[in-house]
Write a protein that holds these residues in place. Sequence first.
Motif, PDB file in Angstrom:
ATOM      1  N   LEU A  29       0.861  -1.173   0.000  1.00 36.81           N
ATOM      2  CA  LEU A  29       0.000   0.000   0.000  1.00 36.81           C
ATOM      3  C   LEU A  29       0.897   1.223   0.000  1.00 36.81           C
ATOM      4  O   LEU A  29       1.763   1.369   0.872  1.00 36.81           O
ATOM      5  N   THR A  30       0.740   2.086  -0.989  1.00 34.64           N
ATOM      6  CA  THR A  30       1.460   3.358  -1.005  1.00 34.64           C
ATOM      7  C   THR A  30       0.429   4.480  -1.015  1.00 34.64           C
ATOM      8  O   THR A  30      -0.587   4.397  -1.712  1.00 34.64           O
ATOM      9  N   TYR A  31       0.687   5.513  -0.245  1.00 38.79           N
ATOM     10  CA  TYR A  31      -0.277   6.610  -0.104  1.00 38.79           C
ATOM     11  C   TYR A  31       0.476   7.933  -0.026  1.00 38.79           C
ATOM     12  O   TYR A  31       1.530   8.031   0.627  1.00 38.79           O
ATOM     13  N   THR A  32      -0.050   8.937  -0.693  1.00 34.77           N
ATOM     14  CA  THR A  32       0.522  10.276  -0.653  1.00 34.77           C
ATOM     15  C   THR A  32      -0.575  11.293  -0.365  1.00 34.77           C
ATOM     16  O   THR A  32      -1.617  11.291  -1.033  1.00 34.77           O
ATOM     17  N   PHE A  33      -0.333  12.138   0.614  1.00 35.91           N
ATOM     18  CA  PHE A  33      -1.190  13.296   0.868  1.00 35.91           C
ATOM     19  C   PHE A  33      -0.355  14.540   0.634  1.00 35.91           C
ATOM     20  O   PHE A  33       0.778  14.645   1.125  1.00 35.91           O
ATOM     21  N   SER A  34      -0.897  15.492  -0.107  1.00 39.48           N
ATOM     22  CA  SER A  34      -0.129  16.712  -0.359  1.00 39.48           C
ATOM     23  C   SER A  34      -1.058  17.873  -0.668  1.00 39.48           C
ATOM     24  O   SER A  34      -2.192  17.684  -1.127  1.00 39.48           O
ATOM     25  N   THR A  35      -0.570  19.066  -0.416  1.00 40.40           N
ATOM     26  CA  THR A  35      -1.218  20.302  -0.854  1.00 40.40           C
ATOM     27  C   THR A  35      -0.231  21.027  -1.758  1.00 40.40           C
ATOM     28  O   THR A  35       0.960  21.107  -1.448  1.00 40.40           O
ATOM     29  N   ASN A  36      -0.720  21.550  -2.865  1.00 36.27           N
ATOM     30  CA  ASN A  36       0.152  22.137  -3.884  1.00 36.27           C
ATOM     31  C   ASN A  36      -0.508  23.410  -4.390  1.00 36.27           C
ATOM     32  O   ASN A  36      -1.572  23.355  -5.018  1.00 36.27           O
ATOM     33  N   ASP A  37       0.100  24.564  -4.111  1.00 44.13           N
ATOM     34  CA  ASP A  37      -0.518  25.850  -4.443  1.00 44.13           C
ATOM     35  C   ASP A  37       0.442  26.752  -5.207  1.00 44.13           C
ATOM     36  O   ASP A  37       1.644  26.793  -4.938  1.00 44.13           O
ATOM     37  N   TYR A  38      -0.122  27.475  -6.185  1.00 45.90           N
ATOM     38  CA  TYR A  38       0.617  28.484  -6.946  1.00 45.90           C
ATOM     39  C   TYR A  38       0.710  29.793  -6.174  1.00 45.90           C
ATOM     40  O   TYR A  38      -0.149  30.105  -5.329  1.00 45.90           O
ATOM     41  N   GLN A  39       1.750  30.588  -6.543  1.00 45.88           N
ATOM     42  CA  GLN A  39       1.868  31.964  -6.081  1.00 45.88           C
ATOM     43  C   GLN A  39       2.329  32.795  -7.287  1.00 45.88           C
ATOM     44  O   GLN A  39       3.482  32.709  -7.704  1.00 45.88           O
ATOM     45  N   PHE A  40       1.408  33.550  -7.895  1.00 41.45           N
ATOM     46  CA  PHE A  40       1.710  34.463  -8.992  1.00 41.45           C
ATOM     47  C   PHE A  40       1.293  35.863  -8.577  1.00 41.45           C
ATOM     48  O   PHE A  40       0.090  36.175  -8.516  1.00 41.45           O
ATOM     49  N   GLU A  41       2.254  36.723  -8.296  1.00 40.34           N
ATOM     50  CA  GLU A  41       1.940  38.038  -7.745  1.00 40.34           C
ATOM     51  C   GLU A  41       1.132  38.902  -8.697  1.00 40.34           C
ATOM     52  O   GLU A  41       0.330  39.738  -8.265  1.00 40.34           O
ATOM     53  N   SER A  42       1.309  38.721 -10.017  1.00 42.66           N
ATOM     54  CA  SER A  42       0.627  39.592 -10.982  1.00 42.66           C
ATOM     55  C   SER A  42      -0.734  39.066 -11.404  1.00 42.66           C
ATOM     56  O   SER A  42      -1.414  39.689 -12.217  1.00 42.66           O
ATOM     57  N   LEU A  43      -1.145  37.907 -10.880  1.00 44.69           N
ATOM     58  CA  LEU A  43      -2.448  37.354 -11.214  1.00 44.69           C
ATOM     59  C   LEU A  43      -3.441  37.618 -10.096  1.00 44.69           C
ATOM     60  O   LEU A  43      -3.072  37.834  -8.937  1.00 44.69           O
ATOM     61  N   VAL A  44      -4.713  37.588 -10.464  1.00 44.50           N
ATOM     62  CA  VAL A  44      -5.788  37.772  -9.477  1.00 44.50           C
ATOM     63  C   VAL A  44      -6.735  36.584  -9.581  1.00 44.50           C
ATOM     64  O   VAL A  44      -7.339  36.362 -10.635  1.00 44.50           O
ATOM     65  N   PRO A  45      -6.862  35.804  -8.497  1.00 44.21           N
ATOM     66  CA  PRO A  45      -6.122  35.885  -7.231  1.00 44.21           C
ATOM     67  C   PRO A  45      -4.665  35.462  -7.418  1.00 44.21           C
ATOM     68  O   PRO A  45      -4.331  34.783  -8.381  1.00 44.21           O
TER      69      PRO A  45
END
Length: 841
Positions: free
Chosen positions: A687-703
């Motif tokens: 059994l292999t399991y992965t939990f992750s959170t992955n978020d962008y950061q683009f200062e010139s985009l909204v949001p």
Amino acid sequence: MLLKIYITAIVLFGFLSLKAQEQIAVIPFLNTLESQFDVKFAYKTEDLEHLKIRSATFENLTLALKYIQEESPLEVEKLSDRYIALTLKTGTLSFCAILKDATNFSALAGAEIRVTGTNQGSISGSKGQFQLRDIAPGAELEISYLGYERLIVKAADLISQGGNCKELYLKPQDFKLPEIVVSRFLTRGLQKSVDDRFIINSEQFGILPGLVDPDILQTIQVLPGVESIDESINNINVRGGTQDENLMLWDDIVMYHSGHFFGLISAYNPNLTKKVSVIKNGTPSEYGGGVSSTIRMNTENEIGTKISGGVGLNGLSADAFIQIPFGKAVALQLSGRHSIADQLQTPTYQAYFKRSFQDSEIEDENNTSLDDGAQSDFKFYDYTAKLLVDLNENHKARVSFIQISNELFYAEQNAAAANVTKTSNLDQQNIAIGGNLTSTWSANYSTFVNAYLTKYNIDSREFFTDSEQELLQENEVLETGIKLKGIQQIGKNLEWLHGYQFTETGIRNGTRVSNPLFSQRQKDVVRSHSAFTDLTYKSSKTFLRAGLRASYFEKFEKLRLEPRLNARQKLGAYVALKAQGEFKYQTATQIIDFEEDFLGVENRRWILANDNDIPLIRSKQFSGGMEFKKNGWLLDLSGFYKNVAGITASNQGFQNQFQFIKTSGSYEVKGLEFILNKTEKDYSVYLTYTFSTNDYQFESLVPDQFPNNTDLRHSLNLAGNYSILKNLDIALGTTYHTGRPYTVPIAGEETISSGNGRIVNYASPNAENLDDFLRVDASVNYSFEAGPIQGKVTLGALNVLNAENPIQQYYIVNPENTTRALAIRNNSLGFTPNASLRINF
């Protein structure tokens, strides 16, 4: 008391030394007896030249002959008082042996022992021991263990003498891989090393669900933290990264293309690719680039003693490979694979074709101008060659060549006039050649010199008959590199790696239209100089590697430092703690342009950083965890953090409001990886399991912050394989992950005016997720032998339950009602059966 222990140790050491010296060759032993008793032994030299026997003295000939009969695999027959015939005993042999490291005499558990030309064999136990029964007297054993030189011995040499198991010693290979922590992980031939890298030994590889051949880049997706959001090898995501962030090395040559069938199968032939290493973090300093992972593929590097090879056939392709030794110092390896679709379009091919070309010009369900007369022709192939030359025992030269190709032709016909209105051609290739020289200058110092040239290009041509307009597109990567490294052994536990690497990468992009005439071409070149060094400390409980890579980029006149760290500490017999960390930089990346793509089936173009609107990609990541291993159980838990900056919106494949925006930003991943594996001789369950959170950061985009396109919160593999019989294996597994993010239009206001037309009016980016992905796969494998031929038949099926799994969704303006948006959804492979037949000799 201490004096008694000291004397006992000396006596014991002397006794063991004497025992080690008692083994002598049989023929000199017989010569001594001939002189002592004035007799003559008659025998075949080839039967006895490899045999050994314990040295002994005798008072008379009768005792000597009895000793030979009992202590060797020889039959004794007195022809006369003076002449005695010796022959190998008929029937079968049974024996045991113990495998040990030739340098530190530690036991080698998990080594594979094969009786050549048969399906008999064994795996060494926890103390290095193995036992074989009913073996032919003239048989040879081939003993292999990852990181050690192969050993070939005659079965007759291992006959038990006095009930003792003979000890065999394996020599570590030059530039050996780190110590193996788990010798059989998930399936046979998949291993885990002390520096937390995963190693695939293709030669010993077992069975995985759904696969009929050991596809290299499909196999690594069973590892936690390694997956593909769209099933494509061209889109392998390691800990949330993109495909272009993976450094692909084939025989130490950088490769810029990895898949056939536009990413559904690996482009690397597994038959000569002996070992594959996957490094997610704590990378040795000699490797630069690849901010997400390093994937090393190495072909067979040793010269064999006889010609060997094989042929294979499956539902997609036919292949062949051969290894030809020319004496003991020169050998040639050749392999080739070609698709069979031009001869037979199997159900496997049809399933892959539908999956590859959905939502493209070739398989466009919304295009009503095409009739059934449209023609398409698709083929792929790959070839490799390798020349091995041992200049002497201390200097070995190797030259490797590879060509990978995908070719597509497509012709559209007018439904009314039945004449060709458009023809399209696509040619995608990666050709590379590299050579290296490995030199051992002393017992403590060795060097490695490597040079390579790699060229990737993709070219497309579209010709419109009515307007006589021709559209040409090209993307070319040309890279040369040279690496020099040395390894100095400092004492018993300390090793120093040091070296220099030069790389020149040139990338060209071009577009040309004939009517009206338009031409655009751009070429960029980046040269880098890198010095690197690692210090590695290894003991029975501790592994520590600390390194630094310093790279100077000529074009930008910038020096960048990349520290690396990898550590593991055993706590007792079953538990170990581990930690890794690294900084990396990368110059080449891919942009994804859905408007200016290659026929709608390939939309990735390689480009180079310019340190302006396309910055150097830089990453920092850290991970740590623990391992527990006992009685066939493995529990592995790792937490990780990764930040990658310098990414551009163009290389993320946005199909929402950010599709045409050019800006740079970063992403941040935090996660947890978990492995639970139980392995026994006949089965393995994991059994292999992965939990992750992955978020962008683009200062010139909204949001400016929103979920990454590759954000899969939960990913799980549950599978097992079982040997029903000695030559019959089955595997069954389930792959699950949450749906990837996508962007929906604003309800009630799905499109808005833009210029003279309308565009989709998107809501918050990546705020919704596709339905969860669930796929069940199965395989069964039957092996057989006929004399020197080893055969294998494998049946497999992907998506046994034919589940409809969405892998992508985006929106376009509905042409029938421009105030509404039309959802375009792509699905994964449906039920996909496959079969393979392989014959090796």
